[in-house]
Design a protein around this motif. Sequence first.
Motif, mmCIF file in Angstrom:
data_model
loop_
_atom_site.group_PDB
_atom_site.id
_atom_site.type_symbol
_atom_site.label_atom_id
_atom_site.label_comp_id
_atom_site.label_asym_id
_atom_site.label_seq_id
_atom_site.Cartn_x
_atom_site.Cartn_y
_atom_site.Cartn_z
ATOM 1 N N SER B 40 42.731 65.430 83.539
ATOM 2 C CA SER B 40 44.155 65.638 83.867
ATOM 3 C C SER B 40 45.078 64.684 83.108
ATOM 4 O O SER B 40 46.292 64.880 83.092
ATOM 5 C CB SER B 40 44.366 65.477 85.370
ATOM 6 N N GLY B 41 44.509 63.620 82.499
ATOM 7 C CA GLY B 41 45.335 62.689 81.720
ATOM 8 C C GLY B 41 45.369 61.278 82.302
ATOM 9 O O GLY B 41 46.109 60.427 81.800
ATOM 10 N N LYS B 42 44.571 61.024 83.331
ATOM 11 C CA LYS B 42 44.589 59.701 83.984
ATOM 12 C C LYS B 42 44.164 58.587 83.020
ATOM 13 O O LYS B 42 44.854 57.585 82.882
ATOM 14 C CB LYS B 42 43.633 59.688 85.199
ATOM 15 N N THR B 43 43.019 58.808 82.357
ATOM 16 C CA THR B 43 42.510 57.762 81.458
ATOM 17 C C THR B 43 43.431 57.571 80.257
ATOM 18 O O THR B 43 43.644 56.446 79.798
ATOM 19 C CB THR B 43 41.068 58.115 81.018
ATOM 20 N N THR B 44 43.999 58.672 79.766
ATOM 21 C CA THR B 44 44.953 58.559 78.648
ATOM 22 C C THR B 44 46.129 57.671 79.043
ATOM 23 O O THR B 44 46.554 56.799 78.280
ATOM 24 C CB THR B 44 45.462 59.966 78.248
ATOM 25 N N LEU B 45 46.633 57.870 80.266
ATOM 26 C CA LEU B 45 47.752 57.062 80.751
ATOM 27 C C LEU B 45 47.351 55.585 80.859
ATOM 28 O O LEU B 45 48.109 54.690 80.462
ATOM 29 C CB LEU B 45 48.206 57.603 82.114
ATOM 30 N N MET B 46 46.159 55.339 81.367
ATOM 31 C CA MET B 46 45.666 53.956 81.480
ATOM 32 C C MET B 46 45.533 53.307 80.098
ATOM 33 O O MET B 46 45.874 52.142 79.908
ATOM 34 C CB MET B 46 44.302 53.943 82.178
ATOM 35 N N LYS B 47 45.018 54.078 79.147
ATOM 36 C CA LYS B 47 44.857 53.532 77.790
ATOM 37 C C LYS B 47 46.220 53.229 77.165
ATOM 38 O O LYS B 47 46.391 52.208 76.486
ATOM 39 C CB LYS B 47 44.106 54.526 76.907
ATOM 40 N N TYR B 197 50.495 59.437 93.076
ATOM 41 C CA TYR B 197 50.994 60.375 92.060
ATOM 42 C C TYR B 197 49.873 61.376 91.832
ATOM 43 O O TYR B 197 48.737 60.976 91.566
ATOM 44 C CB TYR B 197 51.309 59.657 90.750
ATOM 45 N N PHE B 198 50.171 62.667 91.927
ATOM 46 C CA PHE B 198 49.191 63.690 91.571
ATOM 47 C C PHE B 198 49.477 64.098 90.134
ATOM 48 O O PHE B 198 50.625 64.408 89.790
ATOM 49 C CB PHE B 198 49.333 64.931 92.474
ATOM 50 N N ILE B 199 48.440 64.089 89.323
ATOM 51 C CA ILE B 199 48.616 64.460 87.907
ATOM 52 C C ILE B 199 47.702 65.628 87.586
ATOM 53 O O ILE B 199 46.539 65.655 88.000
ATOM 54 C CB ILE B 199 48.353 63.232 86.980
ATOM 55 N N ASN B 200 48.250 66.617 86.890
ATOM 56 C CA ASN B 200 47.450 67.777 86.504
ATOM 57 C C ASN B 200 47.884 68.260 85.127
ATOM 58 O O ASN B 200 49.082 68.426 84.869
ATOM 59 C CB ASN B 200 47.632 68.906 87.529
ATOM 60 N N ARG B 201 46.923 68.448 84.249
ATOM 61 C CA ARG B 201 47.180 68.888 82.870
ATOM 62 C C ARG B 201 48.308 68.085 82.216
ATOM 63 O O ARG B 201 49.197 68.640 81.577
ATOM 64 C CB ARG B 201 47.509 70.378 82.847
#
Lengths: 266, 231
Positions: B40-47, B197-201
Motif C-alpha cells: 500500500s506504500g507504507k515502507t515507501t513512506l518510511m524510506k 492513518y489508513f493507506i491504500n494504493r
Amino acid sequence: MLGKLLKHEFRATARIMGPLYLVLIALSICANLSIRILDSSPAAALTVLGAILLAAFGLAVTGTVIVAVALMVNRFRTNLMGDEGYIMFTLPVSVDQLVVSKIIVSTVWFIATAAAVLVSALITAFRIEYVEKAVEMISELIRITPGLQALKGAAVIVEVLVLAVTACASFSLLFYAAMSIGHSFSNHKKLLSVVFFFVIQFVMQTAGSLVILASGTLFKPWFSGDIGIIPSVHRALWLAVLYVLIRGAIYYIVTRIMLKKHLNLE
Amino acid sequence: MPIFECRDLDKSFGQVRALDGVNISIEPGRIVGLLGPNGSGKTTLMKLANGLLTPSGGELLINGSAPDRNTRAIVSYLPERTCIPLWMSAGQLLDFYRDFYTDFRRDAAEKMFGRLGIPLKQKVKQMSKGTREKAQLILVMSRRAGLYLLDEPIGGVDPAARDFILDTVISNYNPEAAVVISTHIISDVEKVLDEVYFINRGEIVLHDSVDAIREEKGMSVDALFREVFKC
C-alpha cells in the motif's frame, strides 16, 4: 563523525586483513627456510617440501592482494548497498563522509598490503650477504650515475607515493561508481554493476586517450628544449597525479549523485 | 509544529505510482498507526522519511526540515528487515550506536540485552532470527529520539514476541516523542495507538483518532480495517 566511521570501518576490515598479514609473514619465514633447504640439502623429500612451502608463499602473496581488492568491493556492496545500508544511510552523517571513509580505509589497506608483500619478500630472500651486496650495488649505481643524485631521491619518492595513494583511491572509486549505478536499478543489481564497471572504464579510457592526444601540444613545452631529463621526470609524475585525480573526481561525483539522488536499497 | 509532516507527497517508480498526494501531520507525544495492506506504500513512506528515497513531488518534513543528516539525529528508525551487521558482537553494536547517537542510552540497552539472555560477547550471526529482530528493536528503542519510525515491527513474529516488542516500545519510548508504527496486523497493536492513518494504493483513505473510531463507528480499529480493506 568521519573519525567514528573510520574507527568502525577499520574494526570491520582489520579482523580480515590482520590475520592475513600474519599468515603471509609466517609463510615468508617458511619460504626463507625452504630456500636454504633447497640450496643445501640433497634429500629429495626435503626438496619437495621446500618447493611446496615456496609455492604456498607465492599463493599467499597473490591471495593477500586479491583479498584486499575483494574486501574493498565487498565492504561497499554489503555495508552501503546491502541490508546494512539501512543503518549506514540513516546515521547522522553525510554521504560524503560515508564514501570518504570507505576510500581512506581501502587505500590504507592497499598500501599496507604492498608493504606486507615487500616485507615478506625481504624476509623470504633474507641473507646477510644479499643485503650487503644490495647496499654495495645501490651505492655504486649512485656513484656512477650523476643524474641519479640530481633526481633528488626524496622528492621522487614523495611523488611516487602521492601517485600511489591517488591511484589506489581512484581505483576504489571506479568500483564504487559502478556499484552505485548498478544498485540503483530494481533488478540484476550485481550484474549491472559489472556491466557499468566495464562501460565506465571504456568511456574513461577513450576520453583519456583523446584528452592526451589533444593536450599533446599543450604540454609539449614542458618536456622540450633544454630542461633536462630530471625536471621532466618530476613533471611527468605530477601530470600523472593530476590525471589520476581528475579520473577519481569524476568517479566520486558519479558515486555521490547516485547515492544521494538514486539510492534504491532492496 | 508537527514532528512529522507530508504535504501532497508523491513517489513514483517509473510508471508505478507508489504514493499519491499523501498528506500527514503528526504532533509530538502521539502514537500513530500507519495501517494498510501489503504493497500500500507504507515502507515507501518510511524510506522517504529517512532519506533513503527522494520524493517525486510534494514535500516531507521532519521537525520542519527535509530529511538530512540533522533530522536523522532525532529519528530512530526500525527498518522492515533485520540489518544489523552479522560480524559484530552485541557489545560492538552498543559501541556503534553510542558513537553515532548522542541520545543513545547504552545502560538501558545493556539491561534489555541481559533480560533477553544475550551476552555482550555473542556475535549477531550466532543469534537466532527472532533474537536479531529483538536486538535491533532494543537498539532503536534505547534512543531518546524525537520521532520513532517503526516499519512492520510485529510482522512475521509469534504472538509472544509481539507482546515483547510492544512492551519494549511502550516502556522505552520518549513520551515527548511521536511514534509511527506501520503494520497490517492491527489487533495486537491497536491498544497502544492514539490515532491511525489508513493507506491504500499510495493514498491516505482515512485518518482518525482511535477513540473516535470506537465511539462514532462503534467498532475496533481492527474491525474497521477489515471493512475498509475487504477484498
